[in-house]
Design a protein around this motif. Structure first.
Motif, PDB file in Angstrom:
ATOM      1  N   ARG A 195       0.965  -0.819  -0.286  1.00 16.34           N
ATOM      2  CA  ARG A 195      -0.446   0.006  -0.136  1.00 16.34           C
ATOM      3  C   ARG A 195       0.633   1.294  -0.054  1.00 16.34           C
ATOM      4  O   ARG A 195       0.744   1.688  -0.544  1.00 16.34           O
ATOM      5  CB  ARG A 195      -1.079  -0.049   0.798  1.00 16.34           C
ATOM      6  CG  ARG A 195      -2.735  -0.581   0.660  1.00 16.34           C
ATOM      7  CD  ARG A 195      -3.257  -0.023   2.332  1.00 16.34           C
ATOM      8  NE  ARG A 195      -2.922  -0.887   3.690  1.00 16.34           N
ATOM      9  CZ  ARG A 195      -3.374  -1.604   3.938  1.00 16.34           C
ATOM     10  NH1 ARG A 195      -4.069  -2.589   2.663  1.00 16.34           N
ATOM     11  NH2 ARG A 195      -2.803  -2.375   4.488  1.00 16.34           N
ATOM     12  N   THR A 201      -4.138  -2.372  -2.934  1.00 18.20           N
ATOM     13  CA  THR A 201      -4.050  -3.831  -2.941  1.00 18.20           C
ATOM     14  C   THR A 201      -5.468  -4.642  -3.417  1.00 18.20           C
ATOM     15  O   THR A 201      -5.512  -5.430  -3.601  1.00 18.20           O
ATOM     16  CB  THR A 201      -3.535  -3.829  -1.410  1.00 18.20           C
ATOM     17  OG1 THR A 201      -4.451  -3.094  -0.245  1.00 18.20           O
ATOM     18  CG2 THR A 201      -2.278  -3.246  -0.976  1.00 18.20           C
TER      19      THR A 201
ATOM     20  N   HIS B  86      -2.597   4.007  -1.677  1.00 19.58           N
ATOM     21  CA  HIS B  86      -2.025   4.576  -2.836  1.00 19.58           C
ATOM     22  C   HIS B  86      -2.272   5.480  -3.582  1.00 19.58           C
ATOM     23  O   HIS B  86      -1.354   5.718  -5.058  1.00 19.58           O
ATOM     24  CB  HIS B  86      -2.420   3.438  -3.690  1.00 19.58           C
ATOM     25  CG  HIS B  86      -3.880   2.873  -3.972  1.00 19.58           C
ATOM     26  ND1 HIS B  86      -5.109   3.166  -2.911  1.00 19.58           N
ATOM     27  CD2 HIS B  86      -5.225   3.289  -4.931  1.00 19.58           C
ATOM     28  CE1 HIS B  86      -5.911   2.726  -3.338  1.00 19.58           C
ATOM     29  NE2 HIS B  86      -6.006   3.717  -5.044  1.00 19.58           N
TER      30      HIS B  86
END
Lengths: 322, 269
Positions: A195, A201, B86
């Motif tokens: 991550r 993920t 992310h």
């Protein structure tokens, strides 16, 4: 020609030789089942071995592929080649919908989630009798033909199955060696760090889950049109467990592990018929023995054994030298 | 703030990272209370404080691993609190971990390649078909990864399994992996922990060289020598509150810092 391609070329040659040299229908049948099981184990190995996510309900996708194509072709005379994309899309869609919540779980909880999913699908196969034929099974599934070329000859079907298996092996290898494959392995090693370097993920777990479901549905399609009869028992919980066993015995995180695991677990019951009542006991003992002596699975175990064997001849010589 | 004297005469460009009244509690424990500070672009900012001061929690908030209960975090003017990690990496925030979290089953090079994740695009379909654009991207990623390994001094280890590296090199690899995402801010969580004197000095040089590449750095560090040597500014946390901030020189003289953190003895500069 890069060296890493060599095993695939040799294996393709081996498959081709088997296809040309084998004459016995029973042998073909076993080899076809090994191919179908390899396809199943391959997808599951990507999910378990590379992405580190367990699925105890994988037979459900196998069944979805078989039943979708079976029902469409047997009830409505749809061409199998049209039923195939329908089966794959349905399996992918179901995997996506199921994976969306369950893949947020991890470890045992994911195991339980997928187990429950597998049970539900199994019950649907068994109870929706008007569509699936219920517990007594679905009959009248047509064999495959490619234009004018009939594929019900075992040799032809063998080539069909194994060309698909080899293609799936190459595609899976490509996947593993790519940005996507690295992201999957990263998730396996440390989800936290994955991550932190920007890997979505959950998104990747979902993608590989869908990929493995599609391979399973493809295997189900090949199974249904080979046997031309399917019943819920072929897609129950024990089948899911057998698939997980194939992955673990063959070797996690290995394309060849899928082949070895599928081959061993397909061949063993055939060989062990001789033990009659003791069949399951011997079967269990063999699996336990493999796991004790080759905890990394057959692939790693055989490579290690080969390396030991290669080193061996050098040893008797050394005491003689001054 | 106690320290706002004439020595603080930086031109005050718009901050790259801006924390405003950030608070975070775990259950009943208040880990951070109304923390506000800025990190100016191109600076090396230190974050110090005794154990339990909330430094790692603060890192987890900035990197998106945790969400703040209240308060705002801006990156280049854009609110980022609560966005997933992310997305933040793609925006340009990279981090390393206090306990080094590498991908142990992968080679050194592969670790850095995973670090390139947000700067590469190949998806499932591209991976399966491996068309020309994907091969080109893969070549470029490898090239870039090798350059980064050379930058941190691990070029000759590219193909080693990362779990076999000595600890100090693992740290360098983790930094290379973080740099692979081309961050604008690099968060280093105790980069010198577990390093010996020589390694720690080299790390200080490396941090300077990273800044020279235009990367802003926010680092938590216990090694006072290193912190005082490389940081332009230092923020001091104590029990979840911001105690003070200033230049290393100011921090070393600050009575409350001495009392709370340095145990009364001035640190070696």
């Amino acid at each position: 020609m890069p060296r890493r391609h060599l095993p695939y070329i040799l294996f393709t040659a081996l498959v081709a030789a088997a296809g040309l040299l084998v004459t016995n229908t029973y042998h073909f049948q076993v080899l076809i089942f090994i191919g179908i099981n390899t396809l199943l184990a391959l997808g599951l190995n990507l999910l378990m071995g590379y992405a580190g996510q367990i699925s105890l309900g994988h037979a459900a996708f196998y069944g979805l592929g078989a039943y979708t194509s079976g029902v469409l072709t047997a009830h409505w005379q749809v061409s199998p080649w049209l039923a195939l994309p329908a089966a794959l899309v349905l399996a992918a869609g179901v995997a996506w919908v199921v994976g969306l919540p369950t893949l947020r779980l991890s470890g045992y909880y994911l195991g339980m989630g997928t187990l429950g999913f597998g049970m539900i699908i199994f019950i649907v196969f068994r109870e929706w009798a008007s569509l699936t034929g219920g517990a007594s099974g679905l009959v009248g599934i047509p064999p495959l033909s490619l234009g004018p070329l009939p594929l019900y000859d075992p040799r032809a079907y063998f080539f069909l199955v194994w060309i698909i298996v080899l293609a799936a092996m190459v595609l899976s290898r490509r996947l593993i060696d790519s940005r996507v494959g690295r992201a999957l392995r990263a998730i396996h090693d440390s989800e936290n760090a994955a991550r932190a370097v920007g890997v979505n993920t959950h998104g990747y777990k979902l993608q590989v889950f869908v990929y493995s479901a599609v391979l399973a549905a493809l295997a189900g399609f090949l199974y249904a049109h080979f046997i031309c009869f399917i019943s819920p028992g072929s897609f129950g919980f024990m089948v899911s467990v057998r698939l997980v066993t194939m992955v673990v015995i063959g070797g996690m995180a290995s394309i060849w592990g899928a082949v070895f695991g599928a081959a061993l677990l397909t061949l063993l019951p055939e060989w062990l018929h001789a033990f009659a009542d003791f069949e399951m006991i011997v079967y269990g003992l063999i699996l336990i023995t493999v796991m004790i002596f080759m905890p990394q699975g057959l692939t790693r175990g055989l490579i290690d054994a080969y390396l030991r064997f290669k080193r061996q001849p050098a040893q008797p010589v050394s005491p003689a030298s001054p | 703030m106690p320290i706002c004297d004439s020595s603080d005469n930086r031109p005050n460009p718009s901050p790259l990272l801006h924390l405003e009244q950030v608070s975070k509690a775990f259950g009943g424990v208040r880990a951070l209370t109304e923390i506000s500070f800025e990190v100016a672009p191109g600076e090396i900012q230190g974050l110090i404080g005794p154990n339990g001061a909330g430094k790692t929690t603060l890192f987890n908030l900035v990197s998106g691993a945790l969400k703040p209960d209240t308060g705002g975090i801006r990156f280049d003017g854009m609110p980022i609190q609560g966005r997933p990690s992310h997305e933040l990496v793609a925006l340009g925030i990279a981090r390393t971990f206090q306990n080094v979290e590498l991908f142990g089953s992968m080679s050194v090079l592969e670790n850095v390649l995973v670090g390139r994740h947000v700067r590469t695009r190949c998806g499932f379909w591209g991976a399966l078909t491996r068309h020309a654009a994907v091969r080109k991207e893969e070549r470029e990623a490898r090239q870039k990864a090798l350059e980064l390994l050379a930058f941190v001094g691990l070029a000759d280890q590219a193909d080693s399994p990362s779990r076999d590296l000595p600890f100090g090199w693992q740290r360098l690899l983790e930094i290379a992996r973080a740099l692979a995402s081309e961050p604008r801010v690099l968060l280093l969580d105790e980069p010198a922990a577990g390093l010996n004197r020589v390694e720690s000095d080299r790390l200080g040089d490396l941090i300077g060289r990273i800044r020279d590449q235009g990367v802003t750095i926010l680092m938590v560090e216990h090694d006072m020598g290193l912190t005082m040597r490389v940081c332009d500014r230092i923020v001091v946390l104590d029990r979840g509150r911001l105690l003070t901030e200033g230049t290393p020189r100011e921090i070393q003289r600050h009575p409350e810092v001495l009392a709370a953190y340095l145990g009364g003895a001035p640190a070696a500069g």
